[in-house]
Design a protein around this motif. Structure first.
Motif, PDB file in Angstrom:
ATOM      1  N   TYR A 120      -7.390   8.821  -6.820  1.00 33.63           N
ATOM      2  CA  TYR A 120      -7.185   7.427  -6.434  1.00 33.63           C
ATOM      3  C   TYR A 120      -7.731   6.488  -7.487  1.00 33.63           C
ATOM      4  CZ  TYR A 120      -5.452   8.054  -1.664  1.00 33.63           C
ATOM      5  OH  TYR A 120      -4.694   8.340  -0.564  1.00 33.63           O
ATOM      6  N   LYS A 121      -8.886   6.865  -8.018  1.00 29.14           N
ATOM      7  CA  LYS A 121      -9.477   6.021  -9.059  1.00 29.14           C
ATOM      8  C   LYS A 121      -8.523   5.909 -10.246  1.00 29.14           C
ATOM      9  CE  LYS A 121     -13.487   6.839 -10.888  1.00 29.14           C
ATOM     10  NZ  LYS A 121     -14.881   7.145 -11.202  1.00 29.14           N
ATOM     11  N   LYS A 122      -7.985   7.065 -10.648  1.00 30.99           N
ATOM     12  CA  LYS A 122      -7.063   7.091 -11.770  1.00 30.99           C
ATOM     13  C   LYS A 122      -5.809   6.271 -11.465  1.00 30.99           C
ATOM     14  CE  LYS A 122      -8.318   9.681 -15.249  1.00 30.99           C
ATOM     15  NZ  LYS A 122      -7.974   9.612 -16.644  1.00 30.99           N
ATOM     16  N   LEU A 123      -5.328   6.414 -10.232  1.00 30.41           N
ATOM     17  CA  LEU A 123      -4.124   5.683  -9.855  1.00 30.41           C
ATOM     18  C   LEU A 123      -4.381   4.179  -9.894  1.00 30.41           C
ATOM     19  CD1 LEU A 123      -2.694   7.785  -6.913  1.00 30.41           C
ATOM     20  CD2 LEU A 123      -1.707   7.481  -9.155  1.00 30.41           C
ATOM     21  N   ASP A 124      -5.551   3.772  -9.400  1.00 25.73           N
ATOM     22  CA  ASP A 124      -5.881   2.340  -9.436  1.00 25.73           C
ATOM     23  C   ASP A 124      -5.941   1.841 -10.864  1.00 25.73           C
ATOM     24  OD1 ASP A 124      -8.128   2.448  -6.568  1.00 25.73           O
ATOM     25  OD2 ASP A 124      -5.959   2.206  -6.748  1.00 25.73           O
ATOM     26  N   ALA A 176       0.833  -1.196   0.000  1.00 30.50           N
ATOM     27  CA  ALA A 176       0.000   0.000   0.000  1.00 30.50           C
ATOM     28  C   ALA A 176       0.868   1.246   0.000  1.00 30.50           C
ATOM     29  CB  ALA A 176      -0.915  -0.011   1.216  1.00 30.50           C
ATOM     30  N   ALA A 177       1.911   1.196   0.821  1.00 32.59           N
ATOM     31  CA  ALA A 177       2.777   2.368   0.928  1.00 32.59           C
ATOM     32  C   ALA A 177       3.492   2.626  -0.370  1.00 32.59           C
ATOM     33  CB  ALA A 177       3.777   2.171   2.054  1.00 32.59           C
ATOM     34  N   GLU A 178       3.916   1.548  -1.008  1.00 29.82           N
ATOM     35  CA  GLU A 178       4.684   1.756  -2.233  1.00 29.82           C
ATOM     36  C   GLU A 178       3.777   2.130  -3.378  1.00 29.82           C
ATOM     37  OE1 GLU A 178       8.213  -1.467  -1.299  1.00 29.82           O
ATOM     38  OE2 GLU A 178       6.761  -1.819  -2.887  1.00 29.82           O
ATOM     39  N   ASP A 179       2.586   1.549  -3.359  1.00 29.61           N
ATOM     40  CA  ASP A 179       1.702   1.727  -4.509  1.00 29.61           C
ATOM     41  C   ASP A 179       1.488   3.166  -4.885  1.00 29.61           C
ATOM     42  OD1 ASP A 179      -0.462  -1.094  -3.990  1.00 29.61           O
ATOM     43  OD2 ASP A 179       1.256  -0.780  -5.320  1.00 29.61           O
ATOM     44  N   THR A 180       0.974   3.917  -3.930  1.00 29.26           N
ATOM     45  CA  THR A 180       0.602   5.287  -4.280  1.00 29.26           C
ATOM     46  C   THR A 180       1.812   6.071  -4.737  1.00 29.26           C
ATOM     47  OG1 THR A 180       0.733   5.694  -1.936  1.00 29.26           O
ATOM     48  CG2 THR A 180      -1.462   5.535  -2.903  1.00 29.26           C
ATOM     49  N   THR A 181       2.928   5.930  -3.993  1.00 32.07           N
ATOM     50  CA  THR A 181       4.092   6.712  -4.396  1.00 32.07           C
ATOM     51  C   THR A 181       4.627   6.219  -5.713  1.00 32.07           C
ATOM     52  OG1 THR A 181       5.437   5.234  -3.097  1.00 32.07           O
ATOM     53  CG2 THR A 181       4.806   7.302  -2.086  1.00 32.07           C
ATOM     54  N   ILE A 216      -5.654   3.485   7.329  1.00 31.09           N
ATOM     55  CA  ILE A 216      -5.590   4.873   6.883  1.00 31.09           C
ATOM     56  C   ILE A 216      -4.486   5.075   5.851  1.00 31.09           C
ATOM     57  CG2 ILE A 216      -5.304   7.258   7.648  1.00 31.09           C
ATOM     58  CD1 ILE A 216      -7.572   6.461   9.103  1.00 31.09           C
ATOM     59  N   ARG A 217      -3.380   4.375   6.007  1.00 33.14           N
ATOM     60  CA  ARG A 217      -2.192   4.703   5.208  1.00 33.14           C
ATOM     61  C   ARG A 217      -2.444   4.701   3.710  1.00 33.14           C
ATOM     62  NH1 ARG A 217       3.613   4.175   5.348  1.00 33.14           N
ATOM     63  NH2 ARG A 217       4.142   5.850   3.896  1.00 33.14           N
ATOM     64  N   PRO A 218      -3.156   3.678   3.182  1.00 36.29           N
ATOM     65  CA  PRO A 218      -3.357   3.689   1.731  1.00 36.29           C
ATOM     66  C   PRO A 218      -4.207   4.867   1.277  1.00 36.29           C
ATOM     67  CG  PRO A 218      -3.989   1.578   2.664  1.00 36.29           C
ATOM     68  CD  PRO A 218      -3.773   2.483   3.804  1.00 36.29           C
ATOM     69  N   LYS A 252      -3.353  -1.126 -15.295  1.00 37.38           N
ATOM     70  CA  LYS A 252      -2.775  -1.138 -16.642  1.00 37.38           C
ATOM     71  C   LYS A 252      -1.311  -1.535 -16.608  1.00 37.38           C
ATOM     72  CE  LYS A 252      -4.655   2.730 -18.420  1.00 37.38           C
ATOM     73  NZ  LYS A 252      -4.403   4.035 -19.022  1.00 37.38           N
ATOM     74  N   SER A 253      -0.549  -0.921 -15.675  1.00 37.45           N
ATOM     75  CA  SER A 253       0.889  -1.199 -15.668  1.00 37.45           C
ATOM     76  C   SER A 253       1.151  -2.628 -15.247  1.00 37.45           C
ATOM     77  CB  SER A 253       1.631  -0.228 -14.761  1.00 37.45           C
ATOM     78  OG  SER A 253       1.358  -0.535 -13.417  1.00 37.45           O
ATOM     79  N   LYS A 254       0.306  -3.166 -14.362  1.00 35.31           N
ATOM     80  CA  LYS A 254       0.466  -4.583 -13.988  1.00 35.31           C
ATOM     81  C   LYS A 254       0.237  -5.458 -15.205  1.00 35.31           C
ATOM     82  CE  LYS A 254       0.463  -5.851  -9.330  1.00 35.31           C
ATOM     83  NZ  LYS A 254      -0.118  -4.969  -8.327  1.00 35.31           N
TER      84      LYS A 254
END
Lengths: 390, 481
Positions: free
Chosen positions: B443-447, B222-227, B323-325, B452-454
């Motif tokens: 967040y929606k866009k990031l998901d 979760a921590a890595e994902d967003t960044t 909360i973190r994500p 896509k990148s996965k």
């Protein structure tokens, strides 16, 4: 022909009807005043064209009345008339320093009739009039006991209204203009007292007993004490070669008329000069005095300063202790803390160097140089791209 | 096995160890940066009388200091990008010390503007950015906690400096106090010395190796994902624009195309209009209600106390796996809570009402401050954080400086303090709602992009496997022949 005359008469009357006769919208009010007081009567009249307003004084009884017109400056300049003629007419007559002879009926007369000042015609018909009675009575004597209080520790102030004829609705006392709530009394009183348990500078001043008669009558009793002088701060600091301001304030009544400053040298006092030298500067107001000392000298300006305020009853003083800080006073803590910081930083750097000298990189933050590492666990994966990062 | 998503750091942050010493250093640095300008106001009356100037002229000293602090942001960012945090903080400490020492010999008000305002402000700017930046390099998993702890420096140092300043003033006068304060600020150099550059020789751990329990892996992911993903999208932009201009090397202006950064910037500009004014006007509002001076000052102490305790707590809460994500939502909640608090303030009547308001406002203010830089780190990632915070502070300069005077003008015009609270409440509520909406979209866009990148990665790895198989076949065929 008759028709023509009729039409002309009608037109003339119409034109005439445009002009309205004068009428009062505000009439002067009757009032009762005391001698030496002042009064005013106000009158407002509408009409088209704008009416003229005059003031007349009526003496005597009907039918033997005498009318005297009043002008601005009449009665030895005690009469002032202020009139405006914009949209409608207003006129105010002021009477100052009333005497018993000023009693009588005052008449406000107005007319917008173009013929009003024709002497050949009877004026009564063309002027409208409104009257007001002004009664001037002798100021009743209020006997005060004591007439003034000077330098006493306590007192009982009393007022006695000698004119028994006047009826009053009550009485109260005021202190320096503000009503003392607890002194209010209702009913037809002609005698009132106010007790001052302990007279200090806080409750010295002007006391007034007020009788709620018509009109109001009052008398003042002054309570005087020695001035109370206090310094803003009893201990002041100044910096060497800098300046300092010593301030004394005073409360009480009457306020000091003179202020003096002294510097105390071992039980003998010296006078300081006002405004004359570049060293000392004194600014005085009745309730505050300030002494500015320039270019402080750490040896000679140290010590006690005495401010003294005097009024007609006596003198009061207060003492201020002045301490002069040396210029270098702040320097020692400064150097001490700087030394502490240098020691701490050195310790941290030495600890860093000695603890893990092989793992610590001193200037790798630009990140472009390959990392030097002697660590035993060689985890470096050469395929991982090292990005330029912080 | 497909290579795991590369973190933007290229190494694993220690998340502890010497990191806590760095947090302590940041605590001191950040504390001085925020608390110092506020604590100087104690001397203003005396200096005003000494130089015979008006109140607004003396208030300018504080404003110039704050303005320099914010304007020095980009300069500080460039230096940190170049030289790292430690030298910049040490230089900053020395600058403030010199500024204050020179000011103690000042002969007129302009002298003070220059020494305390400009030099001091720049020094504090050199303290603020690097401290925030270095936390990002030392912490990843426990970063909200570290940020919360570091930001606690501000109220703690303010409540220490305030009585200390009074004592210094009584003992030494304002000149001596400035000299001694200069030496106290020099302790920022000690804080800077603690900011040892992080050891980058330890490589990044893959997700499989890093943890045993699922929850920690989830946290990591979760921590890595967003960044990661917010940054992944921008790497292409970054590599394109690199080498374009000289400025590009020092300041990463491509940040202005970063969606998250833009959201943060716009929201913050609106937010800062209503951020500081309520603090400034709390005591005057209390006095206006008829409360005596000491109780009004006590309100500020209550506010500072609530502030002090909520900051580490917020850091702790922000660190939890729930909360973190979605920490951006937590931040939006904090902003909106501030807004609601201000809108409710005029309803508070009497001293108890104001005390309740002070407590709630303290909690709100602390929550927001603790998260303020954490969310920026979360959005842009640690490598670009330094530049980002520099750009953000220089743009925030405007609202921060204009906010209190505008509020003062409102008071003068309406003659009532409640309009300030309504205005500030509206500003913060609007930016809070803006954050909620925009971050939901973000967040929606990031998901989507992560999905896509996965998909792309699996495709790439499949192709790589295919290629390898083809090569193996070919070699087999070749060897055969």
């Amino acid at each position: 022909m008759k028709l023509l005359w009729a039409v002309t008469a009608l037109l003339l009357s119409c034109w005439r009807a445009d002009a309205s006769t004068a009428g009062f919208i505000k009439s002067p009010l009757s009032q009762m005043k005391l001698t030496n007081d002042s009064g005013e009567l106000h009158c407002e009249v509408v009409g088209n064209p704008i009416p003229e307003v005059q003031w007349w004084f009526v003496e005597g009884e009907e039918p033997n009345e005498t009318f005297t017109q009043l002008f601005d400056g009449a009665r030895n300049d005690r009469v002032k008339i202020n009139a405006t003629y914009i949209a409608h007419a207003t006129s105010t007559i002021h009477l100052t320093s009333l005497t018993l002879e000023d009693s009588g009926t005052y008449e406000c007369r107005a007319s917008n009739d173009p013929d009003r000042n024709e002497l050949k015609k009877t004026p009564k018909i063309k002027w409208i009039r409104s009257q007001a009675n002004v009664i001037v009575i002798e100021t009743p004597n209020i006997h005060t006991e004591p007439s003034e209080v000077t330098n006493q520790t306590s007192a009982v102030l009393s007022c006695n209204l000698t004119d028994a004829g006047m009826s009053s609705k009550g009485s109260h006392w005021t202190f320096n203009g503000k009503i003392i709530e607890s002194s209010k009394k209702d009913g037809n009183t002609h005698h009132t007292t106010h007790k001052l348990e302990k007279i200090t500078h806080a409750n010295s001043g002007k006391y007034e007993c007020v009788f709620l008669t018509d009109p109001e009558v009052k008398q003042t009793i002054e309570v005087r004490t020695l001035p109370h002088v206090a310094a803003y701060k009893h201990s002041e600091h100044g910096n060497e070669n800098d300046k300092v301001v010593l301030v004394c304030v005073s409360h009480g009544y009457p306020l000091p008329t003179d202020w003096l400053w002294f510097k105390q040298n071992d039980e003998e006092t010296q006078v300081s000069i006002t405004n004359g030298t570049e060293k000392y500067e004194i600014k005085n107001t009745p309730n505050k005095t300030s002494l500015t000392i320039n270019n402080l000298n750490i040896d000679s300006d140290l010590g006690h300063y005495i401010c003294s305020g005097s009024n007609e009853l006596g003198v009061a003083t207060d003492k201020i202790n002045l301490r002069v800080r040396s210029r270098l006073a702040a320097l020692w803590p400064f150097l001490g803390i700087v030394a502490e910081v240098i020691i701490l930083v050195t310790i941290i750097f030495i600890y860093e160097k000695r603890r893990k000298p092989d793992e610590v990189n001193d200037d790798d933050d630009s990140g472009s140089a390959p990392l030097k590492s002697n660590s035993n666990a060689n985890h470096k994966d050469k395929n991982v791209r090292q990005r330029n990062s912080n | 096995m497909p290579p795991a998503a590369a973190t933007n750091l290229g190494y694993t942050p220690p998340d502890g160890g010497w990191g806590w010493a760095v947090v302590f250093g940041a605590f001191i640095s950040i504390g001085f940066s925020y608390a110092f300008p506020k604590s100087l106001t104690i001397y203003f009356k005396e200096i005003q009388e000494y130089f015979s100037v008006s109140y607004s002229e003396i208030a300018w000293v504080s404003s110039v200091m704050l303005a320099s602090m914010y304007a020095g942001g980009p300069v500080s960012s460039i230096l940190v990008n170049r030289y790292g945090s430690r030298p910049v903080v040490i230089v900053g400490g020395v600058l403030v010390c010199t500024g204050m020492a020179l000011a103690s010999f000042g002969t007129n008000i302009i002298h003070l503007y220059l020494c305390v305002g400009v030099i001091g402000g720049f020094g504090l700017a050199f303290n603020l950015q690097p401290s925030l930046t270095i936390i990002g390099t030392y912490f990843q998993v426990k970063r909200p906690m570290a940020n919360g702890l570091a930001m606690t420096g501000s109220p703690v140092i303010l409540s220490t400096l305030a009585p200390l300043n009074q004592f210094l003033f009584d003992s030494f006068g304002w000149r001596g106090s400035f000299l001694i304060l200069g030496s106290i600020v020099l302790n920022c150099c000690v804080a800077g010395a603690l900011m040892r550059p992080v050891n980058k020789s330890i490589p990044r751990k893959t997700i499989d190796e890093s943890s045993k329990c699922e929850s920690e892996a989830q946290e990591h992911a979760a921590a890595e994902d967003t960044t990661t993903h917010s940054d992944n999208l921008q790497t292409e932009d970054q590599s394109e624009s690199k080498g374009h201009s000289f400025v590009q090397k020092f300041i990463d202006l491509s940040l202005f195309r970063h969606r998250g950064f833009l959201i943060y910037l716009i929201g913050n500009v609106v937010l800062f209009f209503g951020f500081f004014a309520p603090v400034v006007f709390m005591a005057p509002y209390a006095k206006h209600q008829g409360i005596d001076e000491y109780s009004a000052a006590f309100l500020l102490s209550i506010f500072a106390l609530a502030d002090m305790f909520i900051r580490p707590t917020t850091g702790l809460v922000g660190n939890t796996k729930w909360i973190r994500p979605r920490i951006q939502y937590f931040f939006s909640f904090a902003v909106s809570y501030n807004g609601v608090c201000h809108l409710m303030c005029p309803l508070a009547s009497g001293y108890t009402g104001l005390v309740v308001y002070a407590v709630f406002f303290g909690l709100a203010f602390g929550m927001l401050s603790a998260l303020l830089f954490e969310v920026l780190m979360d959005l842009v990632g640690a490598p670009r954080f330094s530049t980002a915070v520099g750009l953000v502070t220089i743009i925030e300069c405007g609202p921060v400086l204009l906010g209190p005077p505008m509020a003062g003008a409102l008071v003068d015009y309406f003659g009532d303090y409640k309009y300030i609270y309504y205005a500030c409440g509206v500003f913060m509520l609007v930016s809070g709602i803006f954050f909620f909406v925009m971050h939901y979209y973000n967040y929606k866009k990031l998901d989507e992009e992560r999905g896509k990148s996965k998909a792309m990665e699996t495709r790439n790895s499949d192709e790589a496997v295919q290629l390898k198989m083809n090569q193996a076949d070919r070699t087999m065929n070749e060897t055969d022949e």
